[in-house]
Design a protein around this motif. Structure first.
Motif, PDB file in Angstrom:
ATOM      1  N   ARG A  77       0.826  -1.213   0.000  1.00 40.89           N
ATOM      2  CA  ARG A  77       0.000   0.000   0.000  1.00 40.89           C
ATOM      3  C   ARG A  77       0.856   1.256   0.000  1.00 40.89           C
ATOM      4  O   ARG A  77       0.582   2.210  -0.727  1.00 40.89           O
ATOM      5  CB  ARG A  77      -0.930   0.001   1.218  1.00 40.89           C
ATOM      6  CG  ARG A  77      -2.148  -0.868   1.093  1.00 40.89           C
ATOM      7  CD  ARG A  77      -3.194  -0.489   2.128  1.00 40.89           C
ATOM      8  NE  ARG A  77      -2.639  -0.464   3.468  1.00 40.89           N
ATOM      9  CZ  ARG A  77      -2.562  -1.510   4.283  1.00 40.89           C
ATOM     10  NH1 ARG A  77      -3.023  -2.683   3.857  1.00 40.89           N
ATOM     11  NH2 ARG A  77      -2.049  -1.419   5.487  1.00 40.89           N
ATOM     12  N   VAL A  78       1.885   1.268   0.832  1.00 39.22           N
ATOM     13  CA  VAL A  78       2.715   2.471   0.964  1.00 39.22           C
ATOM     14  C   VAL A  78       3.437   2.778  -0.346  1.00 39.22           C
ATOM     15  O   VAL A  78       3.485   3.937  -0.789  1.00 39.22           O
ATOM     16  CB  VAL A  78       3.712   2.313   2.124  1.00 39.22           C
ATOM     17  CG1 VAL A  78       4.743   3.442   2.112  1.00 39.22           C
ATOM     18  CG2 VAL A  78       2.982   2.274   3.456  1.00 39.22           C
ATOM     19  N   PHE A  79       4.000   1.750  -0.980  1.00 42.66           N
ATOM     20  CA  PHE A  79       4.815   1.959  -2.181  1.00 42.66           C
ATOM     21  C   PHE A  79       4.064   1.646  -3.477  1.00 42.66           C
ATOM     22  O   PHE A  79       4.674   1.574  -4.543  1.00 42.66           O
ATOM     23  CB  PHE A  79       6.089   1.119  -2.094  1.00 42.66           C
ATOM     24  CG  PHE A  79       7.020   1.557  -1.004  1.00 42.66           C
ATOM     25  CD1 PHE A  79       7.833   2.656  -1.174  1.00 42.66           C
ATOM     26  CD2 PHE A  79       7.059   0.878   0.204  1.00 42.66           C
ATOM     27  CE1 PHE A  79       8.696   3.072  -0.170  1.00 42.66           C
ATOM     28  CE2 PHE A  79       7.921   1.281   1.224  1.00 42.66           C
ATOM     29  CZ  PHE A  79       8.733   2.383   1.038  1.00 42.66           C
ATOM     30  N   LYS A  80       2.751   1.467  -3.371  1.00 44.90           N
ATOM     31  CA  LYS A  80       1.882   1.292  -4.536  1.00 44.90           C
ATOM     32  C   LYS A  80       2.349   0.143  -5.428  1.00 44.90           C
ATOM     33  O   LYS A  80       2.643   0.321  -6.616  1.00 44.90           O
ATOM     34  CB  LYS A  80       1.803   2.595  -5.330  1.00 44.90           C
ATOM     35  CG  LYS A  80       1.235   3.758  -4.529  1.00 44.90           C
ATOM     36  CD  LYS A  80       1.223   5.034  -5.344  1.00 44.90           C
ATOM     37  CE  LYS A  80       0.693   6.208  -4.528  1.00 44.90           C
ATOM     38  NZ  LYS A  80       0.699   7.475  -5.293  1.00 44.90           N
ATOM     39  N   LEU A  81       2.449  -1.028  -4.837  1.00 47.86           N
ATOM     40  CA  LEU A  81       2.808  -2.232  -5.571  1.00 47.86           C
ATOM     41  C   LEU A  81       1.543  -3.034  -5.858  1.00 47.86           C
ATOM     42  O   LEU A  81       0.573  -2.974  -5.108  1.00 47.86           O
ATOM     43  CB  LEU A  81       3.797  -3.072  -4.745  1.00 47.86           C
ATOM     44  CG  LEU A  81       5.116  -2.382  -4.386  1.00 47.86           C
ATOM     45  CD1 LEU A  81       5.968  -3.309  -3.536  1.00 47.86           C
ATOM     46  CD2 LEU A  81       5.869  -1.950  -5.631  1.00 47.86           C
ATOM     47  N   PRO A  82       1.508  -3.815  -6.933  1.00 50.51           N
ATOM     48  CA  PRO A  82       2.571  -4.051  -7.921  1.00 50.51           C
ATOM     49  C   PRO A  82       2.639  -2.946  -8.981  1.00 50.51           C
ATOM     50  O   PRO A  82       1.719  -2.149  -9.129  1.00 50.51           O
ATOM     51  CB  PRO A  82       2.159  -5.377  -8.545  1.00 50.51           C
ATOM     52  CG  PRO A  82       0.670  -5.371  -8.460  1.00 50.51           C
ATOM     53  CD  PRO A  82       0.332  -4.668  -7.173  1.00 50.51           C
ATOM     54  N   ILE A  83       3.749  -2.965  -9.734  1.00 55.22           N
ATOM     55  CA  ILE A  83       3.935  -2.039 -10.851  1.00 55.22           C
ATOM     56  C   ILE A  83       3.369  -2.715 -12.097  1.00 55.22           C
ATOM     57  O   ILE A  83       3.828  -3.783 -12.493  1.00 55.22           O
ATOM     58  CB  ILE A  83       5.423  -1.703 -11.032  1.00 55.22           C
ATOM     59  CG1 ILE A  83       5.990  -1.126  -9.731  1.00 55.22           C
ATOM     60  CG2 ILE A  83       5.626  -0.733 -12.176  1.00 55.22           C
ATOM     61  CD1 ILE A  83       7.498  -1.025  -9.724  1.00 55.22           C
ATOM     62  N   ASP A 102       7.713  -7.928 -10.921  1.00 49.79           N
ATOM     63  CA  ASP A 102       7.746  -8.771  -9.734  1.00 49.79           C
ATOM     64  C   ASP A 102       7.803  -7.893  -8.481  1.00 49.79           C
ATOM     65  O   ASP A 102       8.791  -7.189  -8.246  1.00 49.79           O
ATOM     66  CB  ASP A 102       8.962  -9.699  -9.802  1.00 49.79           C
ATOM     67  CG  ASP A 102       8.938 -10.747  -8.703  1.00 49.79           C
ATOM     68  OD1 ASP A 102       8.038 -10.693  -7.846  1.00 49.79           O
ATOM     69  OD2 ASP A 102       9.829 -11.624  -8.698  1.00 49.79           O
ATOM     70  N   SER A 103       6.751  -7.940  -7.660  1.00 46.35           N
ATOM     71  CA  SER A 103       6.704  -7.111  -6.447  1.00 46.35           C
ATOM     72  C   SER A 103       7.730  -7.561  -5.417  1.00 46.35           C
ATOM     73  O   SER A 103       8.225  -6.740  -4.631  1.00 46.35           O
ATOM     74  CB  SER A 103       5.303  -7.158  -5.841  1.00 46.35           C
ATOM     75  OG  SER A 103       4.354  -6.606  -6.731  1.00 46.35           O
ATOM     76  N   TYR A 104       8.066  -8.861  -5.417  1.00 52.98           N
ATOM     77  CA  TYR A 104       9.030  -9.337  -4.427  1.00 52.98           C
ATOM     78  C   TYR A 104      10.429  -8.787  -4.709  1.00 52.98           C
ATOM     79  O   TYR A 104      11.184  -8.494  -3.782  1.00 52.98           O
ATOM     80  CB  TYR A 104       9.060 -10.861  -4.401  1.00 52.98           C
ATOM     81  CG  TYR A 104       9.823 -11.414  -3.222  1.00 52.98           C
ATOM     82  CD1 TYR A 104       9.246 -11.465  -1.958  1.00 52.98           C
ATOM     83  CD2 TYR A 104      11.134 -11.867  -3.363  1.00 52.98           C
ATOM     84  CE1 TYR A 104       9.942 -11.959  -0.868  1.00 52.98           C
ATOM     85  CE2 TYR A 104      11.838 -12.366  -2.278  1.00 52.98           C
ATOM     86  CZ  TYR A 104      11.238 -12.411  -1.039  1.00 52.98           C
ATOM     87  OH  TYR A 104      11.938 -12.887   0.039  1.00 52.98           O
ATOM     88  N   ARG A 105      10.768  -8.639  -5.995  1.00 56.57           N
ATOM     89  CA  ARG A 105      12.045  -8.005  -6.327  1.00 56.57           C
ATOM     90  C   ARG A 105      12.063  -6.553  -5.847  1.00 56.57           C
ATOM     91  O   ARG A 105      13.075  -6.060  -5.343  1.00 56.57           O
ATOM     92  CB  ARG A 105      12.281  -8.057  -7.841  1.00 56.57           C
ATOM     93  CG  ARG A 105      12.821  -9.381  -8.334  1.00 56.57           C
ATOM     94  CD  ARG A 105      13.046  -9.336  -9.837  1.00 56.57           C
ATOM     95  NE  ARG A 105      13.730 -10.531 -10.282  1.00 56.57           N
ATOM     96  CZ  ARG A 105      15.051 -10.657 -10.384  1.00 56.57           C
ATOM     97  NH1 ARG A 105      15.816  -9.633 -10.077  1.00 56.57           N
ATOM     98  NH2 ARG A 105      15.596 -11.773 -10.792  1.00 56.57           N
ATOM     99  N   MET A 106      10.937  -5.876  -5.997  1.00 52.25           N
ATOM    100  CA  MET A 106      10.841  -4.507  -5.504  1.00 52.25           C
ATOM    101  C   MET A 106      10.948  -4.491  -3.984  1.00 52.25           C
ATOM    102  O   MET A 106      11.577  -3.591  -3.403  1.00 52.25           O
ATOM    103  CB  MET A 106       9.512  -3.911  -5.950  1.00 52.25           C
ATOM    104  CG  MET A 106       9.452  -2.409  -5.859  1.00 52.25           C
ATOM    105  SD  MET A 106      10.564  -1.631  -7.060  1.00 52.25           S
ATOM    106  CE  MET A 106      10.240   0.088  -6.725  1.00 52.25           C
TER     107      MET A 106
END
Length: 257
Positions: A112-118, A144-148
């Motif tokens: 939520r904070v970093f607006k994932l996923p891209i 990949d959100s986990y890489r982020m």
């Protein structure tokens, strides 16, 4: 007289607290800046991938060649930061997707904070594209959100270690400077006052600290010496007045014949 809490400890605590709060703010600002840069970089790469496969995908969708569409999507599997590649037909009634492995979960609050996923969506049009024509389908690519998440954790750890080491260095450096500038001269003045014998209190004068004749410490010492001088003068004047009164009240002795 013993000190319960030294100014060294108090000022070091104050400097450390201010440094930690300030550097924490810098950490948050830089973390969001670096994450936004990585988001923009991922978005550009996703757009580049989407535009590279847009034409063959549009042609395969136009022909209704599902196998060809899935083959094109599966060719995107080696792209490490991709986690999804879907072709959504009009009305979103059917979706063709590549067989990516399951994405590892990311904390919900961080997403939520970093607006994932891209994610980006690129419409697929028949070529040549007619004006105001509706898209045949929509290509949806997701990073990949986990890489982020790993990037955020590593960046935060690096910033935290760097800035808190900087806070420690600043606290020690400022403490050393303030000790040399203020605490040591004050301790010298305290030691000199504590060593004055009681019978010499009125005659005592403080020695001005070296290199502090023109600042607040020098003014403090000069004020103390001036007050001591005035107090001694007042006591001397009072003694002289008392002696004069005593002499005036003493009757003269009769002369003997």
């Amino acid at each position: 007289m013993r000190l319960r809490r030294s100014l060294t400890i108090k000022q070091m605590t104050a400097v450390s607290a201010v440094a930690v709060v300030t550097l924490s703010l810098f950490i948050v600002i830089q973390l969001f800046h670096f994450v936004q840069q990585r988001r923009d970089d991922y978005a550009r790469q996703l757009e580049s991938i989407a535009f590279s496969v847009r034409e063959p995908l549009a042609e395969a969708v136009l022909r209704g060649d599902v196998v060809r569409v899935e083959a094109i999507l599966d060719n995107l599997l080696p792209v490490a930061f991709l986690s999804r590649a879907d072709v959504m037909l009009p009305g979103y009634l059917q979706t063709l997707h590549a067989r990516f492995p399951s994405e590892r979960p990311v904390p919900a609050w961080l997403a939520r904070v970093f607006k994932l996923p891209i994610r980006i969506a690129v419409p697929l049009y028949a070529l040549p594209q007619a004006p105001a024509s509706a898209p045949l389908a929509t290509l949806v690519l997701q990073a990949d959100s986990y890489r982020m998440f790993q990037f955020i954790v590593s960046t935060f750890s690096m910033l935290l270690a760097t800035y808190f080491l900087l806070a420690l260095i600043l606290s020690v450096a400022v403490t050393w400077c303030i000790n040399r500038l203020m605490i040591h001269p004050l301790r010298a003045v305290i030691a000199e006052l504590q060593a004055v014998p009681t019978e010499q209190l009125l005659q005592h004068r403080l020695t001005p600290p070296k290199h502090h004749q023109d600042d607040e410490l020098g003014a403090l010492v000069r004020s103390y010496n001036l007050n001591q001088q005035r107090l001694a003068q007042q006591i001397t004047d009072a003694d002289d007045a008392a002696q004069s009164n005593t002499d005036a009240m003493t009757p003269p002795k009769k002369s003997q014949r």
